[in-house]
Design an enzyme around this catalytic site. Structure first.
Site, PDB file in Angstrom:
ATOM      1  N   GLY A  94      35.002  36.637  37.580  1.00 48.02           N
ATOM      2  CA  GLY A  94      34.755  35.870  36.367  1.00 48.02           C
ATOM      3  C   GLY A  94      33.692  36.459  35.471  1.00 48.02           C
ATOM      4  O   GLY A  94      33.677  36.215  34.265  1.00 48.02           O
ATOM      5  N   ASP A 254      35.948  34.947  49.751  1.00 48.32           N
ATOM      6  CA  ASP A 254      35.914  35.948  48.685  1.00 48.32           C
ATOM      7  C   ASP A 254      34.622  36.756  48.708  1.00 48.32           C
ATOM      8  O   ASP A 254      34.469  37.701  47.930  1.00 48.32           O
ATOM      9  CB  ASP A 254      36.109  35.298  47.310  1.00 48.32           C
ATOM     10  CG  ASP A 254      35.072  34.221  47.021  1.00 48.32           C
ATOM     11  OD1 ASP A 254      35.045  33.234  47.764  1.00 48.32           O
ATOM     12  OD2 ASP A 254      34.300  34.364  46.056  1.00 48.32           O
TER      13      ASP A 254
END
Length: 487
Positions: A94, A254
């Site tokens: 992101g 992640d």
């Protein structure tokens, strides 16, 4: 705008080329006034960069992705993940970009990655930016881990962008230039499993095998061998964290690298007083990622990797599950062996010391440390002197020294090796109060405490005169410690 680097260094885009389904071409946001705060010159040289050129305005712009190197294909990587146990099918970079890959002077392929480079299609509600404090924290801690020979991503540079970033207050923006053997994560495989055919999953596994575990390609069951190699790497890594008192703080799937490197230093910290329940993350309210839970969480994350890889283990799901369960069963033994060997070394015991002898000593001393709230790092370092016949420092850390005396009598009877102990028990770790001091002064414009701390941590096992303040625990008025992600 692309640029030629004044060396033979060549950027590549292998990940973007081979795994386009997991890569979104993207550009870093333009920084209004980039200023280089810190450059890791030894790492720059190892990568094949000219460090003096990186200090130029053009080099600094390359470090934040505002000047694209010839051959680079900047991409935001897609991945899924379990965050605090809850599954998110789409996470991704992101606020980060994979700038490209370079072959270092040893011929090893390394990712050049940007953190805080601006919003990407995966940014969700975030602004895609980072601020100076957390980026300098990652620099300090990752380089300290490297100096302790614990597998880790590295920090090449931190560049202030000249852009104010809103958090609780307005803070100076920054980009971290990170280096890793890759940025493949458990979450990468979770994404491939649910967002593509088996072909994508297989290509991702082949890519990971080629980059990290080439011997697996020669096995009868290459994908199972790959999975077992990841299990072994993570068992070793987490044991090393535990041995130095490191708390990662956000062990989401992640944030577990397939390479076995420590990745994503957000709300991380090193323990001061020994506490199995130590939690430093402001967002880990339930203690999911507490110090003592880290091996359990690693096994849980590896189970999620196994679920993603099942189609590659066997075409029959029941048989695939059986193979995965059998392989996962090795994690605890591998972790226990790594932890046991490490603790024997910390206590100066011979590697062949039987576990029936070593384990009670380990359990006993950790119980004493917990009961007495004794500083973990300082105590183990002081044991070297105790092994040489001067136990006063170690003994003085206990309110009830007689309990220590009883334990020490059993330990000393095994003739511990003080030299070995001083090779594995660090004098200097990123003490939380010193890290905060360095970050506060850096944000205010004074980088001297930061640079001094980085220099001290680069040689963690050699005790040096004049550095006593770097070796001691936090002062009593430092209080309880909490860290934040910086997003």
């Amino acid at each position: 705008m692309s640029t030629a680097i004044p060396l033979t260094l060549t950027f590549g885009g292998r990940f973007a080329r081979e795994l386009g389904e997991l890569a979104v071409p993207w550009q870093a946001e333009e920084a209004p006034d980039p200023q280089l705060l810190v450059l890791n010159e030894p790492l720059a040289t190892e990568l094949g960069f000219d460090a003096s050129w990186l200090r130029t305005p053009e080099g600094t712009r390359l470090l934040i992705g505002n000047q694209i190197p010839d051959g680079a294909t900047p991409v935001a990587q897609a991945y899924a993940g379990h965050q605090f146990g809850g599954y998110s099918p789409l996470l991704g970079d992101g606020r980060a970009l994979l700038l490209g890959e370079v072959a270092d002077i040893h011929g090893q392929l390394r990712d050049i990655h940007l953190k805080g480079s601006g919003r990407t299609p995966f940014a969700r509600a975030g602004d895609g930016l980072a601020v100076v404090g957390p980026m300098l924290r990652e620099y300090i801690v990752s380089e300290a881990m490297h100096a302790m020979a614990i597998p880790t991503t590295r920090s090449l540079a931190v560049v202030a962008t000249g852009r104010p970033v809103r958090r609780e207050t307005m803070l100076p923006g920054a980009v971290l230039t990170r280096v890793a053997s890759s940025h493949l994560r458990v979450g990468s495989f979770q994404f491939a499993r649910v967002n593509g055919e088996t072909d994508l999953l297989r290509r991702l596994a082949d890519h990971a095998i080629s980059r990290h575990y080439p011997d697996a390609a020669l096995a009868d069951k290459p994908y199972l061998a790959f999975f077992e190699a990841v299990i072994a790497a993570q068992a070793s890594l987490v044991a090393q964290w535990m041995l130095v008192g490191f708390v990662h703080g956000v062990m989401n799937t992640d944030n577990m690298a397939i390479s076995g490197e420590t990745i994503d230093y957000g709300p991380c910290a090193f323990m001061d007083a020994f506490n199995p329940g130590a939690v430093y993350s402001s967002i880990d309210a339930d203690g999911r990622y507490a110090y003592a839970n880290q091996p359990v969480i690693a096994e849980w994350n590896l189970t999620r990797l196994a679920e993603a890889l099942l189609p590659l283990f066997h075409e029959d799901q029941d048989q695939a599950v059986a193979l995965a369960v059998e392989s996962l069963g090795n994690f605890r033994a591998l972790y226990s062996a790594a932890w046991s060997a490490g603790m024997k070394a910390k206590l100066g015991l011979r590697p062949d010391t039987h576990d029936d002898v070593a384990s009670p000593l380990v359990d006993g001393v950790l119980g004493l440390l917990q009961a007495g709230q004794v500083d973990y790092t300082s105590f183990f370092r002081s044991l070297g002197s105790a092994a040489r016949g001067t136990p006063e420092t170690a003994r003085s850390t206990f309110a009830d020294p007689e309990a220590f005396d009883a334990w020490a009598a059993q330990w000393l009877a095994l003739a511990p090796d003080a030299d070995l102990m001083e090779r594995v028990n660090p004098v200097y770790i990123p003490r939380n109060h010193l890290v905060e001091e360095a970050l506060d002064t850096a944000i205010a414009g004074d980088l001297d405490p930061f640079n001094r701390l980085v220099d001290v941590l680069a040689d963690p096992y050699t005790q040096r005169p004049g550095l006593e303040r770097y070796a001691g625990p936090a002062p009593e008025d430092f209080g309880s410690y909490r860290t934040f992600c910086g997003t």
